[in-house]
Each structure stands twice: as C-alpha cells, then as structure tokens.
Design an enzyme around this catalytic site. Structure first.
Site, mmCIF file in Angstrom:
data_model
loop_
_atom_site.group_PDB
_atom_site.id
_atom_site.type_symbol
_atom_site.label_atom_id
_atom_site.label_comp_id
_atom_site.label_asym_id
_atom_site.label_seq_id
_atom_site.Cartn_x
_atom_site.Cartn_y
_atom_site.Cartn_z
ATOM 1 N N LYS A 110 0.876 -1.412 -0.045
ATOM 2 C CA LYS A 110 -0.123 0.252 0.082
ATOM 3 C C LYS A 110 0.734 1.185 -0.094
ATOM 4 C CE LYS A 110 -4.521 -1.739 1.379
ATOM 5 N NZ LYS A 110 -5.367 -1.811 2.146
ATOM 6 N N LYS A 164 -4.853 -9.758 -6.577
ATOM 7 C CA LYS A 164 -6.171 -10.162 -5.780
ATOM 8 C C LYS A 164 -7.259 -9.009 -6.229
ATOM 9 C CE LYS A 164 -5.996 -7.435 -1.473
ATOM 10 N NZ LYS A 164 -7.167 -7.123 -0.809
ATOM 11 N N LYS A 187 -10.367 -3.315 -4.108
ATOM 12 C CA LYS A 187 -11.219 -1.934 -3.873
ATOM 13 C C LYS A 187 -10.321 -0.817 -4.650
ATOM 14 C CE LYS A 187 -13.391 -2.597 0.490
ATOM 15 N NZ LYS A 187 -12.711 -2.485 1.744
HETATM 16 N N1 AQP Z 1 -9.838 -10.532 -3.188
HETATM 17 C C1 AQP Z 1 -10.241 -10.816 -2.191
HETATM 18 N N2 AQP Z 1 -10.574 -12.183 -1.802
HETATM 19 C C2 AQP Z 1 -10.909 -12.649 -0.707
HETATM 20 N N3 AQP Z 1 -11.080 -11.781 0.259
HETATM 21 C C3 AQP Z 1 -10.699 -10.510 0.100
HETATM 22 N N4 AQP Z 1 -10.785 -9.496 1.126
HETATM 23 C C4 AQP Z 1 -10.351 -8.308 0.496
HETATM 24 N N5 AQP Z 1 -10.278 -8.633 -0.844
HETATM 25 C C5 AQP Z 1 -10.298 -10.004 -1.154
HETATM 26 C C6 AQP Z 1 -11.148 -9.678 2.426
HETATM 27 O O1 AQP Z 1 -12.355 -8.643 2.661
HETATM 28 C C7 AQP Z 1 -12.347 -8.247 4.082
HETATM 29 C C8 AQP Z 1 -12.348 -6.710 4.129
HETATM 30 O O2 AQP Z 1 -11.344 -6.400 3.486
HETATM 31 P P1 AQP Z 1 -10.929 -4.706 3.699
HETATM 32 O O3 AQP Z 1 -12.186 -3.829 3.295
HETATM 33 O O4 AQP Z 1 -10.855 -4.650 5.199
HETATM 34 O O5 AQP Z 1 -9.555 -4.375 3.127
HETATM 35 P P2 AQP Z 1 -8.729 -4.702 2.056
HETATM 36 O O6 AQP Z 1 -8.184 -6.071 2.020
HETATM 37 O O7 AQP Z 1 -7.863 -3.320 1.896
HETATM 38 O O8 AQP Z 1 -9.703 -4.591 0.651
HETATM 39 P P3 AQP Z 1 -9.244 -4.224 -0.758
HETATM 40 O O9 AQP Z 1 -10.295 -4.814 -1.758
HETATM 41 O O10 AQP Z 1 -8.080 -5.438 -0.966
HETATM 42 O O11 AQP Z 1 -8.743 -3.258 -0.688
HETATM 43 P P4 AQP Z 1 -7.418 -2.241 -1.296
HETATM 44 O O12 AQP Z 1 -7.658 -2.146 -2.628
HETATM 45 O O13 AQP Z 1 -7.328 -1.186 -0.544
HETATM 46 O O14 AQP Z 1 -6.346 -3.258 -1.061
HETATM 47 C C9 AQP Z 1 -10.928 -8.861 4.562
HETATM 48 O O15 AQP Z 1 -11.248 -9.965 5.557
HETATM 49 C C10 AQP Z 1 -10.354 -9.107 3.445
HETATM 50 O O16 AQP Z 1 -9.236 -10.398 3.664
#
Ligand code: AQP
Length: 341
Positions: free
Chosen positions: A121, A205, A208
C-alpha cells in the site's frame, strides 16, 4: 516467534471487519461477509465497520460517512441479523484506539517492517505513507483482542496480520505475566473464495483500489454490468480441463472456476467435472447467470437499506453500545495489568 500453547479458557467469540473505503466487491463478500453470515448461528459475533483503518489512507469525509453506512447495509443485506450479531463502527468505541496505543508499545518495529500489506500500500514512496498505515496491524490486533475474540474470519490477504495479532497477544501475556489473558485468535480463512483474483489479471487479488472497474464485481453492480464484466474477463483460448492439475499456469481460468465454486457452494473439482471440454463461450454466461442470481438480491436489499440512513445509524449506535459493554471490562483489566493508575 515459536508457536505458543493457546490455553485461553474464555468463551468463543468472532470478530471481523471491513473498511468503508468504497467499491465493496465479490472478494470482500466471498472472503469475509459471507462467512460472517454463516458464523452468526455458531458463536457470538461482532462485525465492525473499520473506519479508523480506512483513514490510514486519505478518505473524503463525506464519502467516508456514506461508505460506512454502505458497509452496514451490506452486512444486513447479506444476511447478518443485527439483533443477533453486533454491528457497529470502530470509531464509536474509543477502546480500539486506547488498546492500539498499548499494542504499539508491545509490537516491535521489526515485526511491522515485515508486513507485506504496508509495502504494497505504501508503494515506492514509503516516506510519504501515514504513520497510521504502518501501525495498522497494531490497531487490527486491538480490534480483535479488545473483545477477546477467539475466531477471525478473513480473506487470505489478512493472514500475516492475524499472525502478528497472535504474536502481540503472546508477548503481552508473557511480559506482563498475565497468564492466558488474551486468546490467540484462530484465523478462519480456508474455503472457496478466500482469495478472489482480479478479472483482468489472475496474479493480483480483486481489490477495491484497482483503477480498472472491470477488474472487480462490485456489490453495487447491476445484472447487466456483472454480465459485461464476466464476459470481458481475461481468459485463454483453451477448453476447460477435467482436473485442477490441468489448470496449472492458467491463473485467470482457475480464478473463474473458483468463483463459480464459491458461489455455488461446490468444489472446483466438481465444477470442472461439469464443464470439462467446454470453452469460455459456454462457461462465462453460466458464471454470469450464477453471479447475478446470488448477488442481485443482496444489491437490491442494500439499495433499500441505504434509502433509510436513520435505520442504519440506529443499528450502528445500538451495536456500539453492545460492543462497548464487552470492551470496557477488558480494557479496564488491560490498564490494571499494564500498571496505569
Ligand atoms: N480479493 C479478495 N478475496 C478474498 N477476500 C478478500 N478480502 C479483500 N479482498 C479480498 C477480504 O475482505 C475483508 C475486508 O477487506 P478490507 O475492506 O478490510 O480491506 P482490503 O483487504 O484492503 O480490501 P481490498 O479490496 O483489498 O482493498 P485495497 O484495494 O485497499 O487493498 C478482509 O477480510 C479481506 O481479507
């Protein structure tokens, strides 16, 4: 650290959270929220909208408020019963910040320096990342341990942070001679959907923050958009094989198969048995139909709930009072153990 014995005797309790950072997607649903729904019937559950985590990277305040309500709506729309499970937003319970500070003093710089999510990040310009982003894992440990949670359903990407939570709990228990005061929480990661990959690149992966909206299926997408995104998903010209071994090196194909498996509660092997020999011209429309069937009712319910923000705010407020009641005695004990007057 060597794997310590978990001799915690307290009640079983689930804690997990989702950041209100927009673009809630299929990975968040399959990796986290869907598991929450199943767990609420098995254990006491606390599900948080982690707005304090969200601000480790810039968030527009107006959007943050709207997205906090959106996550609350997604929880309820997916099937979490707010009468049963606790649903609240992190910033409403100040114990998260207080315990996180204590854990900042327990965790070691070396531990945090190893966190791959910070590296991903922060990107190349680490000097410009917020201090909050660096200590994100201490706050996550505080979220979980403030409630002495024993089980944490998360996607695969959170595995390292969960290990750090266990290290913090162990160090706290040992250094303060507190016995098994904190549990060593078990990550609940396994199962289809633990790591949903981007529709545009099977090696990263679904996320968001991916600039391409075509890379993910958002929980707010309508049926046509879901179908379009699956149609445009990157694949290869080969037909589907009979076994998983035949998917070796075909990351995008493997991802679509495992999404189908997760959405239909089947194994990937089982899905391949049905579609072996077929090309994506047949498989993609079947996947699109399944995704729309499973996600559209949630999207519709989310829209309905979001039209009534006062209702969602009441759920969060009631949940915060319930969360606070569990957290306060734990935090009081922690302060006593640490030696605060
Ligand atoms: N691709 C994924 N597959 C399975 N699980 C996922 N999670 C996130 N992406 C995947 C799970 O969703 C929960 C909430 O995630 P979060 O909102 O706390 O944060 P994050 O991991 O930052 O979400 P993103 O989509 O990956 O955002 P960015 O783009 O900021 O990196 C968690 O349990 C996470 O494991």
């Amino acid at each position: 650290m060597s794997e310590p014995q978990n001799i915690y005797q307290g009640p079983e309790r689930v804690f997990s959270g989702v950041q209100p950072t927009g673009n809630l997607h299929l990975g968040n649903y399959l990796g986290a929220i869907r598991k929450f729904v199943a767990l609420q019937n098995e254990m006491e559950c606390i599900f948080c909208v982690v707005d304090m985590h969200a601000i480790t990277q810039w968030q527009d305040p107006k959007e943050l408020r709207a997205q906090t309500l959106e996550i609350a709506a997604a929880y309820v729309a997916a099937g979490i019963d707010p009468e049963k499970a606790v649903i609240f937003h992190q910033s409403a319970v100040s114990g998260h910040a207080e315990l996180a500070w204590i854990f900042n003093c327990v965790a070691r710089m070396g531990w945090l320096n190893r966190m791959t999510q910070f590296k991903d990040k922060a990107g190349k310009d680490k000097e410009r990342a917020s201090v909050g982003l660096f200590v994100y894992p201490s706050l996550m440990a505080a979220d979980i341990l403030l409630y002495k949670a024993t089980h944490v359903p998360v996607g695969e990407d959170q595995k390292q942070h969960l290990e750090l939570t266990r290290d913090i709990a162990t160090k706290f228990n040992n250094e303060f001679d507190a016995g098994p005061f904190f549990p060593l929480p078990e990550p609940l990661i396994k199962g289809a959907g633990a790591r949903v990959m981007s529709l545009r690149d099977g090696s990263s992966k679904m996320s968001k923050s991916d600039p391409s909206d075509l890379s993910r299926i958002n929980l707010t997408d309508d049926a046509d958009t879901i179908a379009k995104k699956i149609k445009k998903a990157r694949t290869d010209p080969e037909p589907l094989p009979e076994t998983m071994a035949g998917l070796e090196g075909r990351l995008e194909a493997e991802n679509l198969i495992s999404i189908y498996a997760a959405l239909s509660d089947r194994t990937s092997e089982d899905v391949l048995t049905e579609y072996a020999g077929q090309g994506f011209g047949v498989f993609k429309p079947a996947l699109a139909e399944l995704a729309v069937e499973k996600l559209s009712p949630i999207t519709a319910e989310m829209r309905k709930l979001q039209a009534d923000p006062a209702f969602l705010e009441t759920i969060l407020k009631t949940g915060a009072a319930r969360a606070e009641a569990i957290a306060t005695p734990v935090l009081d004990d922690v302060k006593r153990i640490v030696g605060f007057l």
